[in-house]
Design an enzyme around this catalytic site. Sequence first.
Site, PDB file in Angstrom:
ATOM      1  N   HIS A 143      25.000   7.808 -45.871  1.00  0.00           N
ATOM      2  CA  HIS A 143      26.229   7.000 -45.887  1.00  0.00           C
ATOM      3  C   HIS A 143      26.873   7.084 -44.514  1.00  0.00           C
ATOM      4  O   HIS A 143      26.834   8.132 -43.875  1.00  0.00           O
ATOM      5  CB  HIS A 143      27.204   7.546 -46.943  1.00  0.00           C
ATOM      6  CG  HIS A 143      28.269   6.569 -47.326  1.00  0.00           C
ATOM      7  ND1 HIS A 143      29.403   6.390 -46.588  1.00  0.00           N
ATOM      8  CD2 HIS A 143      28.344   5.698 -48.354  1.00  0.00           C
ATOM      9  CE1 HIS A 143      30.156   5.449 -47.160  1.00  0.00           C
ATOM     10  NE2 HIS A 143      29.531   5.014 -48.230  1.00  0.00           N
ATOM     11  N   ASP A 188      24.990   4.342 -54.968  1.00  0.00           N
ATOM     12  CA  ASP A 188      23.909   3.488 -55.486  1.00  0.00           C
ATOM     13  C   ASP A 188      22.742   4.281 -56.073  1.00  0.00           C
ATOM     14  O   ASP A 188      21.831   3.690 -56.658  1.00  0.00           O
ATOM     15  CB  ASP A 188      23.389   2.590 -54.358  1.00  0.00           C
ATOM     16  CG  ASP A 188      24.440   1.581 -53.946  1.00  0.00           C
ATOM     17  OD1 ASP A 188      24.748   1.489 -52.747  1.00  0.00           O
ATOM     18  OD2 ASP A 188      24.994   0.910 -54.843  1.00  0.00           O
TER      19      ASP A 188
HETATM   20  C1  SDX Z   1      26.965   1.460 -49.804  1.00  0.00           C
HETATM   21  O1  SDX Z   1      30.339   1.829 -46.206  1.00  0.00           O
HETATM   22  C2  SDX Z   1      30.518   2.000 -47.481  1.00  0.00           C
HETATM   23  O2  SDX Z   1      31.504   2.493 -47.941  1.00  0.00           O
HETATM   24  C3  SDX Z   1      29.372   1.458 -48.341  1.00  0.00           C
HETATM   25  C4  SDX Z   1      29.468   1.756 -49.839  1.00  0.00           C
HETATM   26  C5  SDX Z   1      30.642   1.051 -50.476  1.00  0.00           C
HETATM   27  O3  SDX Z   1      31.108   1.514 -51.525  1.00  0.00           O
HETATM   28  O4  SDX Z   1      31.046  -0.022 -49.960  1.00  0.00           O
HETATM   29  O5  SDX Z   1      29.574   3.142 -50.056  1.00  0.00           O
HETATM   30  C6  SDX Z   1      28.221   1.240 -50.574  1.00  0.00           C
HETATM   31  O6  SDX Z   1      26.581   0.598 -49.080  1.00  0.00           O
HETATM   32  C7  SDX Z   1      26.281   2.791 -49.908  1.00  0.00           C
HETATM   33  C8  SDX Z   1      25.017   2.887 -48.983  1.00  0.00           C
HETATM   34  C9  SDX Z   1      23.852   2.215 -49.734  1.00  0.00           C
HETATM   35  N1  SDX Z   1      22.679   2.123 -48.822  1.00  0.00           N
HETATM   36  C10 SDX Z   1      21.584   2.871 -49.035  1.00  0.00           C
HETATM   37  O7  SDX Z   1      21.504   3.742 -49.890  1.00  0.00           O
HETATM   38  C11 SDX Z   1      20.428   2.512 -48.103  1.00  0.00           C
HETATM   39  C12 SDX Z   1      19.807   3.797 -47.553  1.00  0.00           C
HETATM   40  N2  SDX Z   1      20.799   4.413 -46.606  1.00  0.00           N
HETATM   41  C13 SDX Z   1      20.723   4.022 -45.272  1.00  0.00           C
HETATM   42  O8  SDX Z   1      20.066   2.906 -44.872  1.00  0.00           O
HETATM   43  C14 SDX Z   1      21.808   4.579 -44.373  1.00  0.00           C
HETATM   44  O9  SDX Z   1      22.039   5.871 -44.748  1.00  0.00           O
HETATM   45  C15 SDX Z   1      23.117   3.809 -44.341  1.00  0.00           C
HETATM   46  C16 SDX Z   1      22.900   2.369 -43.999  1.00  0.00           C
HETATM   47  C17 SDX Z   1      23.811   3.898 -45.647  1.00  0.00           C
HETATM   48  C18 SDX Z   1      24.004   4.464 -43.280  1.00  0.00           C
HETATM   49  O10 SDX Z   1      23.394   4.218 -42.075  1.00  0.00           O
HETATM   50  P1  SDX Z   1      24.029   4.801 -40.714  1.00  0.00           P
HETATM   51  O11 SDX Z   1      25.345   5.425 -40.923  1.00  0.00           O
HETATM   52  O12 SDX Z   1      23.921   3.724 -39.689  1.00  0.00           O
HETATM   53  O13 SDX Z   1      23.083   5.995 -40.407  1.00  0.00           O
HETATM   54  P2  SDX Z   1      21.879   5.913 -39.399  1.00  0.00           P
HETATM   55  O14 SDX Z   1      21.064   4.717 -39.748  1.00  0.00           O
HETATM   56  O15 SDX Z   1      22.447   6.037 -38.031  1.00  0.00           O
HETATM   57  O16 SDX Z   1      21.058   7.218 -39.809  1.00  0.00           O
HETATM   58  C19 SDX Z   1      21.261   8.437 -39.159  1.00  0.00           C
HETATM   59  C20 SDX Z   1      19.925   9.159 -39.264  1.00  0.00           C
HETATM   60  C21 SDX Z   1      18.766   8.323 -38.739  1.00  0.00           C
HETATM   61  O17 SDX Z   1      17.752   9.245 -38.337  1.00  0.00           O
HETATM   62  P3  SDX Z   1      17.666   9.632 -36.722  1.00  0.00           P
HETATM   63  O18 SDX Z   1      17.516   8.314 -35.982  1.00  0.00           O
HETATM   64  O19 SDX Z   1      18.947  10.360 -36.405  1.00  0.00           O
HETATM   65  O20 SDX Z   1      16.441  10.522 -36.634  1.00  0.00           O
HETATM   66  O21 SDX Z   1      19.627   9.388 -40.656  1.00  0.00           O
HETATM   67  C22 SDX Z   1      18.442   8.674 -41.002  1.00  0.00           C
HETATM   68  C23 SDX Z   1      18.249   7.609 -39.946  1.00  0.00           C
HETATM   69  O22 SDX Z   1      16.868   7.264 -39.831  1.00  0.00           O
HETATM   70  N3  SDX Z   1      18.688   8.080 -42.313  1.00  0.00           N
HETATM   71  C24 SDX Z   1      17.814   8.049 -43.307  1.00  0.00           C
HETATM   72  C25 SDX Z   1      18.484   7.468 -44.376  1.00  0.00           C
HETATM   73  N4  SDX Z   1      19.732   7.137 -44.014  1.00  0.00           N
HETATM   74  C26 SDX Z   1      19.865   7.524 -42.731  1.00  0.00           C
HETATM   75  N5  SDX Z   1      16.530   8.477 -43.371  1.00  0.00           N
HETATM   76  C27 SDX Z   1      15.901   8.278 -44.566  1.00  0.00           C
HETATM   77  N6  SDX Z   1      16.480   7.734 -45.654  1.00  0.00           N
HETATM   78  C28 SDX Z   1      17.768   7.304 -45.591  1.00  0.00           C
HETATM   79  N7  SDX Z   1      18.349   6.747 -46.657  1.00  0.00           N
END
Ligand code: SDX
Length: 430
Positions: free
Chosen positions: A307, A364
Amino acid sequence: MTRTVTITDNETGKQIECPVLEGTYGAAVISTKALYDELGMFTFDPGYATTASCRSAITYLDGEKGILLHRGYPVEQLAEKSTFLEVVYLLIHGELPNKKQMDEWSHSIKMHGMTHEHLSRFYTAYRYDAHPMSIMAGVTSAIASYYYDNTDIKDPENRLLTARRVMGKIPNVASKCYRYASGLPFVYPDNSLNYVENFMYMTFSWPSEDYEPSPVAVRALDLLFILHADHEQNASTSTVRLAGSSEANPFACVAAGITTLWGKSHGGANEAVIRMLEEIGHPGNVKKYIERTKDKGDPSRLMGFGHRVYKNYDPRAKIIREACHDLLEQVDLNQPLFEIAMELERIALEDDYFIERKLYPNVDFYSGLIYQALRIPASMFTVMFALARSAGWVAQWMEFMEDEDFRIGRPRQLYIGPKSRDYVPIEERE
Ligand code: SDX
């Protein structure tokens, strides 16, 4: 003394004192309004990870501590003691209603539960297998055409009327997205039912049978709607605010929010989680799947994990996980998928990759298991999210319309394109 932060350009030695603004809770903010005028520079914050776009009194969340408040009330208390329609009132009005106010609120929403009969023809323009989110976004935007000439967004009473119209009609639209995709006739609302019962009646009733939504299912759906109602300045809410900043029709702004929510990085994750759990297929396959999501060469991510703000357990996920345990006996919860989800959570939370990046289950991760148990197909999960989040969208839109800083949103950029150059006629090009 006004608290300020000094920014110094070490090339020119120019300095700017930026005022610091403090809120009730959470990070203070640095007002950089004068930055361009004083230093000729913009801030640079892709994804707005450290940018406060507005003042808001609606929702507060502390990502480190896993706290979520709606108008100051902890989401745990609202989940346990309130109803979705009461939370909608709270988000919009800022206070919990008394009995008279709640009765009037419930009645007024019911009075806006119908949509123009011509709108029903719009659904048939979609392919038989169109994704319900595509239908929901299109139809919601189409509703703007029925209220275009009598929506005065500058009038507070008209904004409240718009909020009632959106919350009255969104369950009607959501149910028709399901009915159209399922080849079922549309069902008119029955105002003898409460908000969630009516939605379930419009969605799941069968023309040739009596339909009585189960109280357990109604309570479970009401709980999920409460937990999805609002969440500060997330992507879809920020979209609604940006659309609203141009003074677009509020139904069109909500439709823009629906479109943004659809993405699998945002609200579309609930559908992606169920498909991921089904793909994993067995708790014994979890470890292998988790390794894939850690592999930078593999695009797959652990859906329902991570998140932008929560660097701790999403409090909503905690409540939904408990609800899954409670519902195991009462509804036909897919226990094998639930077991895969719990095993996945257990392993991920012990894995350094997830621990270092503070990746926890989000709202989710478990919600799809309950939707599925209520016979809601995976393609409709994000429609459920959008129905609930419409409350937050209209509340945030109304707040923004009254904001002293209200103006059209217009971010800038760091230009990295070609330097200025002259046009070359095609015959002179290589
Ligand atoms: C919602 O914003 C809100 O409030 C949203 C929400 C709401 O109520 O409105 O809470 C609802 O959208 C919840 C999120 C639902 N999405 C998912 O579950 C999809 C999976 N999660 C991700 O794609 C991700 O965690 C996000 C999009 C939610 C957040 O992305 P960020 O903050 O941009 O984080 P990032 O992409 O910069 O990740 C940081 C690191 C990265 O690795 P490095 O490059 O540092 O090595 O964490 C890794 C990412 O690759 N990472 C994950 C991951 N999420 C982040 N690796 C594997 N699986 C994941 N789910």
